[in-house]
Design an enzyme around this catalytic site. Sequence first.
Site, PDB file in Angstrom:
ATOM      1  N   ASN A  32     -10.272  -2.817   2.629  1.00  0.00           N
ATOM      2  CA  ASN A  32      -9.994  -2.805   1.193  1.00  0.00           C
ATOM      3  C   ASN A  32     -11.278  -2.564   0.410  1.00  0.00           C
ATOM      4  OD1 ASN A  32      -7.239  -3.308   1.345  1.00  0.00           O
ATOM      5  ND2 ASN A  32      -7.426  -5.510   1.021  1.00  0.00           N
TER       6      ASN A  32
ATOM      7  N   HIS B  74       0.836  -1.224   0.000  1.00  0.00           N
ATOM      8  CA  HIS B  74       0.000   0.000   0.000  1.00  0.00           C
ATOM      9  C   HIS B  74       0.865   1.267   0.000  1.00  0.00           C
ATOM     10  CE1 HIS B  74      -3.899  -2.056   0.900  1.00  0.00           C
ATOM     11  NE2 HIS B  74      -3.095  -2.945   1.426  1.00  0.00           N
TER      12      HIS B  74
HETATM   13 FE1  HDE Z   1      -2.469  -4.891   5.413  1.00  0.00          FE
HETATM   14  N1  HDE Z   1      -0.659  -4.123   5.881  1.00  0.00           N
HETATM   15  N2  HDE Z   1      -1.830  -6.715   5.975  1.00  0.00           N
HETATM   16  N3  HDE Z   1      -4.225  -5.744   4.810  1.00  0.00           N
HETATM   17  N4  HDE Z   1      -3.108  -3.125   4.834  1.00  0.00           N
HETATM   18  C1  HDE Z   1      -0.289  -2.834   5.741  1.00  0.00           C
HETATM   19  O1  HDE Z   1       0.834  -1.530   7.325  1.00  0.00           O
HETATM   20  C2  HDE Z   1      -0.741  -6.961   6.713  1.00  0.00           C
HETATM   21  C3  HDE Z   1      -4.573  -7.044   4.877  1.00  0.00           C
HETATM   22  C4  HDE Z   1      -4.372  -2.795   4.432  1.00  0.00           C
HETATM   23  O2  HDE Z   1      -3.195   3.445   4.041  1.00  0.00           O
HETATM   24  C5  HDE Z   1       1.037  -2.530   6.355  1.00  0.00           C
HETATM   25  O3  HDE Z   1       1.069   0.700   7.577  1.00  0.00           O
HETATM   26  C6  HDE Z   1      -0.674  -8.354   7.043  1.00  0.00           C
HETATM   27  C7  HDE Z   1      -5.967  -7.228   4.669  1.00  0.00           C
HETATM   28  C8  HDE Z   1      -4.436  -1.408   4.089  1.00  0.00           C
HETATM   29  O4  HDE Z   1      -1.561   3.248   5.476  1.00  0.00           O
HETATM   30  C9  HDE Z   1       1.432  -3.864   7.003  1.00  0.00           C
HETATM   31  C10 HDE Z   1      -1.771  -8.934   6.471  1.00  0.00           C
HETATM   32  C11 HDE Z   1      -6.461  -5.982   4.448  1.00  0.00           C
HETATM   33  C12 HDE Z   1      -3.164  -0.912   4.315  1.00  0.00           C
HETATM   34  C13 HDE Z   1       0.274  -4.755   6.621  1.00  0.00           C
HETATM   35  C14 HDE Z   1      -2.500  -7.896   5.814  1.00  0.00           C
HETATM   36  C15 HDE Z   1      -5.355  -5.067   4.532  1.00  0.00           C
HETATM   37  C16 HDE Z   1      -2.368  -1.996   4.791  1.00  0.00           C
HETATM   38  C17 HDE Z   1       2.053  -1.927   5.453  1.00  0.00           C
HETATM   39  C18 HDE Z   1      -2.137 -10.388   6.460  1.00  0.00           C
HETATM   40  C19 HDE Z   1      -7.899  -5.579   4.138  1.00  0.00           C
HETATM   41  C20 HDE Z   1      -2.679   0.500   4.072  1.00  0.00           C
HETATM   42  C21 HDE Z   1       2.106  -0.438   5.810  1.00  0.00           C
HETATM   43  C22 HDE Z   1      -2.675 -10.851   7.640  1.00  0.00           C
HETATM   44  C23 HDE Z   1      -8.797  -5.812   5.238  1.00  0.00           C
HETATM   45  C24 HDE Z   1      -2.980   1.405   5.214  1.00  0.00           C
HETATM   46  C25 HDE Z   1       1.287  -0.325   6.971  1.00  0.00           C
HETATM   47  C26 HDE Z   1      -2.541   2.813   4.886  1.00  0.00           C
HETATM   48  C27 HDE Z   1      -1.027  -1.875   5.159  1.00  0.00           C
HETATM   49  C28 HDE Z   1       0.203  -6.020   7.031  1.00  0.00           C
HETATM   50  C29 HDE Z   1      -3.672  -8.147   5.071  1.00  0.00           C
HETATM   51  C30 HDE Z   1      -5.524  -3.655   4.328  1.00  0.00           C
HETATM   52  C31 HDE Z   1       2.770  -4.425   6.589  1.00  0.00           C
HETATM   53  C32 HDE Z   1       0.407  -9.025   7.856  1.00  0.00           C
HETATM   54  C33 HDE Z   1      -6.757  -8.545   4.730  1.00  0.00           C
HETATM   55  C34 HDE Z   1      -5.657  -0.641   3.576  1.00  0.00           C
HETATM   56  O5  HDE Z   1       1.499  -3.776   8.383  1.00  0.00           O
END
Ligand code: HDE
Length: 709
Positions: free
Chosen positions: A167, A94
């Site tokens: 999302n 993201h």
């Molecule tokens: Fe994320 N995800 N994600 N994700 N995600 C990040 O956090 C992670 C997942 C989502 O505008 C990171 O600040 C793991 C699902 C958004 O700043 C990180 C798993 C969904 C954003 C991270 C998921 C998301 C992130 C990277 C698997 C939808 C951007 C930068 C379990 C519900 C937020 C940060 C923004 C961002 C980890 C899966 C949505 C690395 C480990 C499912 C919208 O922490």
Amino acid sequence: MAKKSKPNDRTRSVINDKPARYADQEVMIGTAGEVHQTAAGDVPVLTTQQGIPVSDDQNSLKIGARGPTALEDFHFREKIFHFDHERIPERVVHARGFGAHGYFENYESLADITKADLFQRPKEKTPLFVRFSTVAGNKGSPDLARDVRGFAVKIYTKQGNWDIVGNNIPVFFIQDAIKFPDIIHAAKQEPDRGFPQAQTAHDNFWDFISLTPESMHMVMWIMSDRAIPRSFRFMEGFGVHTFRLVNAEGKSTFVKFHWKPKLGLQSVVWNEAVKINGADPDFHRRDLWDAIKMGDYPEWELGLQLFDDSFAEKFDFDVLDATKFIPEEEVPVRRVGRLVLDRCVDNFFAETEQVAFCTQNIVPGIDFSNDPLLQGRNFSYLDTQLKRLGSPNFTHIPINAPKCPFASFQQDGHMALINPKGRVNYEPNSWGGEAGGPRESPEQGFRSYPAEEQGAKLRVRSETFADHYSQARQFYKSQTETEQNHLANALVFELSKVETPAIRGRMVAHLLNIDENLAKQVADGLGLKEMPKPADAARPTQDLKPSPTLSIHLNGPKSFKGRKVGALLTDGVDKSLIESLKSALDGEGALLEIIAPKVGGVQASDGSWIEAKQKIDGGPSVLYDAVALLPSEEGAKLLAKEPAARDFVADAFAHMKFIGHTAAAAILFEKAGIAENRDEGFIALKGKDDCSAFVAACRQVRFWKRRVN
Ligand code: HDE
């Protein structure tokens, strides 16, 4: 105006006191002709970070005009040092995002289902910040990548910050957070070559997917037009996981969060996406910025799907499995409030880049479920913020700080901006009163829902997660025929970029478990020599009832509000016609953008001047929802010689847009090779009524009957 200096003052580089003129600008000129603008009146004095006034920001300190630069030049050193450290690590996923401020307005009290403070009082507004993003691309990647969009909301409630980090797609690729690094590594650029960027059309992604059957449902969504939204304003948002709402009596209700765009759903078509990425890689961020700056505030309604244990028990799938959704036909979405974005950021870095969302940020009245993806995320987000923002004090940055009172004994660390006064930094303590600092509150404090948990410690996946194809099939079956074709075309496009034939075959083997026709269409599109056997499935595919709410076309806009018409004009344009078109669009809440051979504009039939927003090659028709071709006879002949004008028309046709036009535009249709193909999507514009009819037709957004792709 600069102070008078003596011509022989060797410490100054402005030796000539006579200003030079650059069109509208009067500037001082230095010894080598460089521009010096000086402080005076209400123009403040430039200083170093330490507050020392700077005399010359154009030249470093040298030993002689052509000599070496002196190390003692503290202004130069500070400026370059700071510049060298301007970037912070981009988000590992993201990375590319765009944010805006707004508020949540609650419709009615939800006290019966949650004690969350923001839901208690009808009409109450709570400030928030939203960041939309793509997942796979790096920070500088184009907006129209085929990708999932992030929809992350930070709500500054009176009981602390609540982040719904969602999302625009209600399901995910994987079921256990331990696979997240793998899916992301596979999707991002390949590690040896560093490309392709911001696209899943490559071997590594499809290799991983083809060996991960749980991702098949998500694959249907990302190959659908949901992955190429027209703008953030026209897409849904989903919390994805099952959460809990907990009321004051401690009763828990399961919930799935939805954001429903007021303007309806809309996507671009793939060929358009490819061209938009070239014409305006910032298409989505510009759209949001422009809409807010114009006062056309984007809005979504918060929807809740509420259900209890007994529904969870009888539902076909496990509500803890993030690769599954609950159809709205089974659990309706209750709309409980609205999210309005009404303020752009003042500074992209300070707000959009530094905002730190954490799924663990929940408030009393909200709680987690055991979804193993959510459990893993609750570790990841805090950890990633430390890496990105470099200090545990990232919560001190204004965009991340709560807007309610907060107090803890956490202290010091890099960049501590909020430092408690007084002696106490621990508890329990005997100081009492204000001197003793904050204490816990059994009444107000967050308390976890006391769910009964037991079981052996095992590294396993629940068997209730084993059906990988039924909802994928349901999604596909819920699409209109056009949407199904787009989905098949997307699969063919992506898999055609895969160089390893075995991966293509493997994907078709999975598609056979989803829908035979889809599999055949893709196999045919790939020129697959032999149809593989269906992939062995952990569970057979069930034939679930289609869910019409999954189709974009069936949930499109009811009006043309918030959309944009690109009007191509030339000298001699009929002034009254363009005015009629403008007023019809104004009435609808839609926009008109003028495109002309030169950005300076055109001279209308009545001799008046109409300024253009775009020069023809900077304003291709892919940037508009519909087009109007309003050249004069003479102008049309000149345009017909311009490749950019011919593309403008041919693309508008190919992308099934409504085309309003004057009779003079006929030569453009001829040169664009579409003179024979004119259909009801072409609307002749002669006067006021035609303009209204054109805008009314545009409410369908596209003339799908054209069926060009
Ligand atoms: Fe994320 N995800 N994600 N994700 N995600 C990040 O956090 C992670 C997942 C989502 O505008 C990171 O600040 C793991 C699902 C958004 O700043 C990180 C798993 C969904 C954003 C991270 C998921 C998301 C992130 C990277 C698997 C939808 C951007 C930068 C379990 C519900 C937020 C940060 C923004 C961002 C980890 C899966 C949505 C690395 C480990 C499912 C919208 O922490």
